[in-house]
Design a protein around this motif. Structure first.
Motif, PDB file in Angstrom:
ATOM      1  N   ASN A   1       0.883  -1.168   0.000  1.00  0.00           N
ATOM      2  CA  ASN A   1       0.000   0.000   0.000  1.00  0.00           C
ATOM      3  C   ASN A   1       0.921   1.219   0.000  1.00  0.00           C
ATOM      4  OD1 ASN A   1      -1.873   2.008   0.393  1.00  0.00           O
ATOM      5  ND2 ASN A   1      -3.046   0.860   1.924  1.00  0.00           N
ATOM      6  N   ALA A   2       0.899   2.026  -1.071  1.00  0.00           N
ATOM      7  CA  ALA A   2       1.993   2.984  -1.281  1.00  0.00           C
ATOM      8  C   ALA A   2       1.527   4.400  -1.550  1.00  0.00           C
ATOM      9  CB  ALA A   2       2.843   2.516  -2.463  1.00  0.00           C
ATOM     10  N   LEU A   3       2.400   5.336  -1.186  1.00  0.00           N
ATOM     11  CA  LEU A   3       2.301   6.725  -1.626  1.00  0.00           C
ATOM     12  C   LEU A   3       3.496   6.955  -2.540  1.00  0.00           C
ATOM     13  CD1 LEU A   3       1.562   8.329   1.872  1.00  0.00           C
ATOM     14  CD2 LEU A   3      -0.090   7.914   0.011  1.00  0.00           C
ATOM     15  N   VAL A   4       3.213   7.393  -3.770  1.00  0.00           N
ATOM     16  CA  VAL A   4       4.271   7.544  -4.774  1.00  0.00           C
ATOM     17  C   VAL A   4       4.192   8.961  -5.315  1.00  0.00           C
ATOM     18  CG1 VAL A   4       5.209   6.680  -6.962  1.00  0.00           C
ATOM     19  CG2 VAL A   4       4.053   5.097  -5.387  1.00  0.00           C
ATOM     20  N   LYS A   5       5.352   9.635  -5.425  1.00  0.00           N
ATOM     21  CA  LYS A   5       5.329  11.031  -5.871  1.00  0.00           C
ATOM     22  C   LYS A   5       6.448  11.334  -6.866  1.00  0.00           C
ATOM     23  CE  LYS A   5       3.809  14.342  -3.383  1.00  0.00           C
ATOM     24  NZ  LYS A   5       3.605  15.437  -2.387  1.00  0.00           N
ATOM     25  N   ASN A   6       6.152  12.320  -7.723  1.00  0.00           N
ATOM     26  CA  ASN A   6       7.184  12.949  -8.550  1.00  0.00           C
ATOM     27  C   ASN A   6       7.396  14.345  -7.983  1.00  0.00           C
ATOM     28  OD1 ASN A   6       7.599  15.142 -10.731  1.00  0.00           O
ATOM     29  ND2 ASN A   6       8.525  13.287 -11.625  1.00  0.00           N
ATOM     30  N   TYR A   7       8.622  14.747  -7.709  1.00  0.00           N
ATOM     31  CA  TYR A   7       8.875  16.071  -7.121  1.00  0.00           C
ATOM     32  C   TYR A   7       9.359  17.070  -8.170  1.00  0.00           C
ATOM     33  CZ  TYR A   7       8.920  13.117  -2.961  1.00  0.00           C
ATOM     34  OH  TYR A   7       8.596  12.192  -2.000  1.00  0.00           O
ATOM     35  N   ILE A   8      10.011  16.550  -9.216  1.00  0.00           N
ATOM     36  CA  ILE A   8      10.611  17.455 -10.223  1.00  0.00           C
ATOM     37  C   ILE A   8      10.129  16.998 -11.598  1.00  0.00           C
ATOM     38  CG2 ILE A   8      12.784  18.351 -11.165  1.00  0.00           C
ATOM     39  CD1 ILE A   8      14.080  17.650  -8.433  1.00  0.00           C
ATOM     40  N   PRO A   9       9.064  17.632 -12.132  1.00  0.00           N
ATOM     41  CA  PRO A   9       8.431  17.131 -13.366  1.00  0.00           C
ATOM     42  C   PRO A   9       9.151  17.492 -14.662  1.00  0.00           C
ATOM     43  CG  PRO A   9       7.245  19.043 -12.521  1.00  0.00           C
ATOM     44  CD  PRO A   9       8.320  18.741 -11.515  1.00  0.00           C
ATOM     45  N   SER A  10      10.197  18.317 -14.544  1.00  0.00           N
ATOM     46  CA  SER A  10      10.922  18.718 -15.753  1.00  0.00           C
ATOM     47  C   SER A  10      12.385  18.978 -15.389  1.00  0.00           C
ATOM     48  CB  SER A  10      10.288  20.000 -16.333  1.00  0.00           C
ATOM     49  OG  SER A  10      11.070  20.495 -17.398  1.00  0.00           O
ATOM     50  N   ARG A  11      13.294  18.588 -16.271  1.00  0.00           N
ATOM     51  CA  ARG A  11      14.714  18.754 -15.983  1.00  0.00           C
ATOM     52  C   ARG A  11      15.455  19.252 -17.228  1.00  0.00           C
ATOM     53  NH1 ARG A  11      16.937  16.594 -11.420  1.00  0.00           N
ATOM     54  NH2 ARG A  11      15.561  15.321 -10.098  1.00  0.00           N
ATOM     55  N   PRO A  12      16.588  19.977 -17.016  1.00  0.00           N
ATOM     56  CA  PRO A  12      17.398  20.409 -18.161  1.00  0.00           C
ATOM     57  C   PRO A  12      17.844  19.182 -18.966  1.00  0.00           C
ATOM     58  CG  PRO A  12      18.199  21.407 -16.111  1.00  0.00           C
ATOM     59  CD  PRO A  12      17.186  20.379 -15.718  1.00  0.00           C
ATOM     60  N   LEU A  13      17.983  19.387 -20.287  1.00  0.00           N
ATOM     61  CA  LEU A  13      18.395  18.266 -21.150  1.00  0.00           C
ATOM     62  C   LEU A  13      19.905  18.113 -21.202  1.00  0.00           C
ATOM     63  CD1 LEU A  13      15.787  18.524 -24.045  1.00  0.00           C
ATOM     64  CD2 LEU A  13      15.757  17.110 -21.968  1.00  0.00           C
ATOM     65  N   GLY A  14      20.629  18.968 -20.488  1.00  0.00           N
ATOM     66  CA  GLY A  14      22.091  18.855 -20.460  1.00  0.00           C
ATOM     67  C   GLY A  14      22.659  19.855 -19.472  1.00  0.00           C
ATOM     68  N   GLU A  15      23.938  19.717 -19.134  1.00  0.00           N
ATOM     69  CA  GLU A  15      24.575  20.606 -18.151  1.00  0.00           C
ATOM     70  C   GLU A  15      24.435  22.068 -18.568  1.00  0.00           C
ATOM     71  OE1 GLU A  15      25.915  17.848 -15.255  1.00  0.00           O
ATOM     72  OE2 GLU A  15      25.768  20.031 -15.298  1.00  0.00           O
ATOM     73  N   GLU A  16      24.650  22.350 -19.838  1.00  0.00           N
ATOM     74  CA  GLU A  16      24.646  23.758 -20.303  1.00  0.00           C
ATOM     75  C   GLU A  16      23.369  24.108 -21.071  1.00  0.00           C
ATOM     76  OE1 GLU A  16      28.020  23.642 -18.384  1.00  0.00           O
ATOM     77  OE2 GLU A  16      27.118  25.483 -19.191  1.00  0.00           O
ATOM     78  N   SER A  17      22.406  23.189 -21.077  1.00  0.00           N
ATOM     79  CA  SER A  17      21.250  23.400 -21.962  1.00  0.00           C
ATOM     80  C   SER A  17      20.205  24.297 -21.309  1.00  0.00           C
ATOM     81  CB  SER A  17      20.623  22.044 -22.300  1.00  0.00           C
ATOM     82  OG  SER A  17      19.420  22.259 -23.028  1.00  0.00           O
ATOM     83  N   ASP A  18      19.596  25.166 -22.099  1.00  0.00           N
ATOM     84  CA  ASP A  18      18.449  25.959 -21.618  1.00  0.00           C
ATOM     85  C   ASP A  18      17.147  25.208 -21.841  1.00  0.00           C
ATOM     86  OD1 ASP A  18      20.047  28.930 -22.942  1.00  0.00           O
ATOM     87  OD2 ASP A  18      20.149  27.995 -20.940  1.00  0.00           O
ATOM     88  N   LEU A  19      17.235  24.122 -22.584  1.00  0.00           N
ATOM     89  CA  LEU A  19      16.032  23.341 -22.878  1.00  0.00           C
ATOM     90  C   LEU A  19      15.761  22.373 -21.748  1.00  0.00           C
ATOM     91  CD1 LEU A  19      16.692  22.510 -26.667  1.00  0.00           C
ATOM     92  CD2 LEU A  19      15.237  24.336 -25.696  1.00  0.00           C
ATOM     93  N   CYS A  20      14.467  22.139 -21.480  1.00  0.00           N
ATOM     94  CA  CYS A  20      14.092  21.172 -20.460  1.00  0.00           C
ATOM     95  C   CYS A  20      13.218  20.084 -21.085  1.00  0.00           C
ATOM     96  CB  CYS A  20      13.318  21.857 -19.320  1.00  0.00           C
ATOM     97  SG  CYS A  20      14.401  22.848 -18.273  1.00  0.00           S
ATOM     98  N   GLY A  21      13.190  18.947 -20.434  1.00  0.00           N
ATOM     99  CA  GLY A  21      12.357  17.834 -20.894  1.00  0.00           C
ATOM    100  C   GLY A  21      11.553  17.267 -19.743  1.00  0.00           C
ATOM    101  N   PRO A  22      10.433  16.633 -20.043  1.00  0.00           N
ATOM    102  CA  PRO A  22       9.569  16.103 -18.977  1.00  0.00           C
ATOM    103  C   PRO A  22      10.200  14.911 -18.264  1.00  0.00           C
ATOM    104  CG  PRO A  22       8.755  15.406 -21.124  1.00  0.00           C
ATOM    105  CD  PRO A  22       9.899  16.359 -21.394  1.00  0.00           C
ATOM    106  N   VAL A  23       9.901  14.815 -16.973  1.00  0.00           N
ATOM    107  CA  VAL A  23      10.280  13.642 -16.174  1.00  0.00           C
ATOM    108  C   VAL A  23       8.983  12.915 -15.852  1.00  0.00           C
ATOM    109  CG1 VAL A  23      11.240  12.832 -13.968  1.00  0.00           C
ATOM    110  CG2 VAL A  23      12.322  14.744 -15.212  1.00  0.00           C
ATOM    111  N   ASP A  24       8.819  11.725 -16.378  1.00  0.00           N
ATOM    112  CA  ASP A  24       7.521  11.021 -16.264  1.00  0.00           C
ATOM    113  C   ASP A  24       7.624   9.794 -15.354  1.00  0.00           C
ATOM    114  OD1 ASP A  24       7.665   9.320 -19.533  1.00  0.00           O
ATOM    115  OD2 ASP A  24       9.142   9.583 -17.934  1.00  0.00           O
ATOM    116  N   VAL A  25       8.500   9.878 -14.374  1.00  0.00           N
ATOM    117  CA  VAL A  25       8.672   8.755 -13.444  1.00  0.00           C
ATOM    118  C   VAL A  25       8.634   9.258 -11.994  1.00  0.00           C
ATOM    119  CG1 VAL A  25      10.007   7.341 -15.067  1.00  0.00           C
ATOM    120  CG2 VAL A  25      11.195   8.936 -13.545  1.00  0.00           C
ATOM    121  N   ASP A  26       8.546   8.281 -11.084  1.00  0.00           N
ATOM    122  CA  ASP A  26       8.487   8.555  -9.656  1.00  0.00           C
ATOM    123  C   ASP A  26       9.846   9.037  -9.128  1.00  0.00           C
ATOM    124  OD1 ASP A  26       8.782   5.585 -10.442  1.00  0.00           O
ATOM    125  OD2 ASP A  26       9.848   5.738  -8.540  1.00  0.00           O
TER     126      ASP A  26
END
Ligand code: SOE
Length: 376
Positions: free
Chosen positions: A209-234
């Motif tokens: 019986n679980a509580l599952v969360k995503n805290y950060i729904p989007s992350r940079p696509l690289g160290e120097e990138s201004d672009l972000c991509g979705p994070v679709d996991v727990d």
């Protein structure tokens, strides 16, 4: 001296760990059950594969894993690639009659893991999944105490695997943050380690019986990138557990816990004593036995060494320091031993399949709320 030709598929973090284990195992376990020969290492480009060949001491490098797993001179295949390729490689290697060790998690889902289990059972090959932390001598000692009845009936069990490498929202998105590649996030990555420890020490899990969360729904696509991509996991999960044998407990996992580096810890309470372990202090097992003298009652520290699991082949003085690579060397020894003996090691693909089913159930409970049973 018997030799086994090894093909390692993948030359990243775990490719390095597994390769070093093949090289070192005979140095500690002599005479070894067989000498693992680092025959071929595979990576995605010629340059990466050739660098790995030189760095990890292989005879050959390649970029075509299909051709490699079908070579008649290869005895075992070691899968250390991202999760989305585990099934295809393992099924092909099984069809080619190769013994297989696969990094965890076995697959992205329970259904995909079932296909891998069916393939190795059909092929009659030896198969193992690389849950190395159970081979920490202090964890294997806990198992020995339980098997010897020194803790009595297990009443409650709590296990956590907490890390912090993913806690910063500026940390770039990796394949571990992408459902299509990883299958799940923290749960499949390190929650599976916690589940393996739970099944190893306590036994089968029948409901969660679980509580599952995503805290950060989007992350940079690289160290120097201004672009972000979705994070679709727990990112984090807290799970209540019913074990088949009647024990109750909890499993926790997150990679967003500032200050916790690789904090895989458990505490177990039985009718005749308790055990407590923290991988960040992995030479130590905290123990208390209920028949300890009343004026000396309390957790005491057992430092693992020659008197403990794997100890006779290791360092002659307790608490010299077990490392991550040492757990991989023990894992390699047990896998090669199983191949030579012709019997299945533990954990194997059945354990990997059960653990993938448990992750599926935790995710389902996180979605729907309430208890999820894990049949079978
Ligand atoms: C990242 O969480 C990771 O590398 C896991 O994938 C490994 O299984 C674990 O041993 C260390 O942390």
């Amino acid at each position: 001296m018997k030799e086994l030709n090894v093909a390692v598929i993948g030359a990243g973090f775990m490719g390095k760990a597994h390769s070093a284990a093949y090289a070192a195992m005979p140095m500690f376990f002599w005479p070894p059950p067989a000498i693992p020969i680092r025959k071929v290492i595979v990576d995605v480009t010629d340059a990466l594969a050739e660098e790995a060949r030189q760095r990890f001491g292989f005879q050959e490098s390649a970029t075509d894993w299909r051709e490699t797993v079908n070579r008649s001179d290869i005895d075992l295949v070691d899968i250390v690639t991202p999760n989305d390729s585990h099934a295809e490689i393992a099924i092909a290697a099984a069809k080619a009659g190769k013994h297989i060790i696969c990094e965890k998690p076995l697959a992205r889902t329970g259904g995909e893991a079932r296909l891998m289990l069916d393939a190795v059972e059909r092929a009659g090959v030896i198969h193992m999944i690389a849950f190395n932390y159970r081979r920490t001598p202090a964890v294997a000692l806990a198992r020995r105490y339980l098997e010897d009845g020194r803790i009595g009936e297990i009443l409650e069990f709590r296990v956590s695997h907490l890390q912090d490498w993913s806690a910063d929202p500026k940390t770039p998105r990796t394949w571990r943050h992408q459902k299509a590649i990883a299958g799940s996030g923290t749960l499949g990555d390190i929650g599976t380690h916690a589940i393996d420890i739970a099944r190893y020490l306590v036994g089968e899990i029948k409901a969660v019986n679980a509580l599952v969360k995503n805290y950060i729904p989007s992350r940079p696509l690289g160290e120097e990138s201004d672009l972000c991509g979705p994070v679709d996991v727990d990112d984090g999960a807290v799970t209540l557990v019913k074990f088949a044998g009647g024990c109750i407990g909890s499993i926790e996992a997150t990679r967003n816990a500032h200050g916790r580096n690789n904090y895989l810890s458990f505490e177990l309470h039985g009718t005749k004593g308790s055990l407590s372990f923290n991988y960040e202090r992995r030479d130590e097992l905290q123990v208390i036995f209920s028949d300890d003298p009343i004026d000396a009652r309390g957790f005491r520290t057992v430092y693992t060494g020659p008197a403990h699991p794997y100890g006779k082949s290791y360092w002659p003085v307790p608490a010299l320091g077990i490392g991550f690579l040492d757990t991989k060397i023990f894992e390699c020894f047990d896998f090669i031993s199983a191949i030579v003996r012709g019997d299945q090691p533990s954990p194997n693909f059945y354990d990997g399949y059960r653990i993938s089913r448990i992750v599926d159930a935790i995710l389902a409970s996180g979605e729907t709320g309430g208890w999820q049973e894990i049949a079978g």
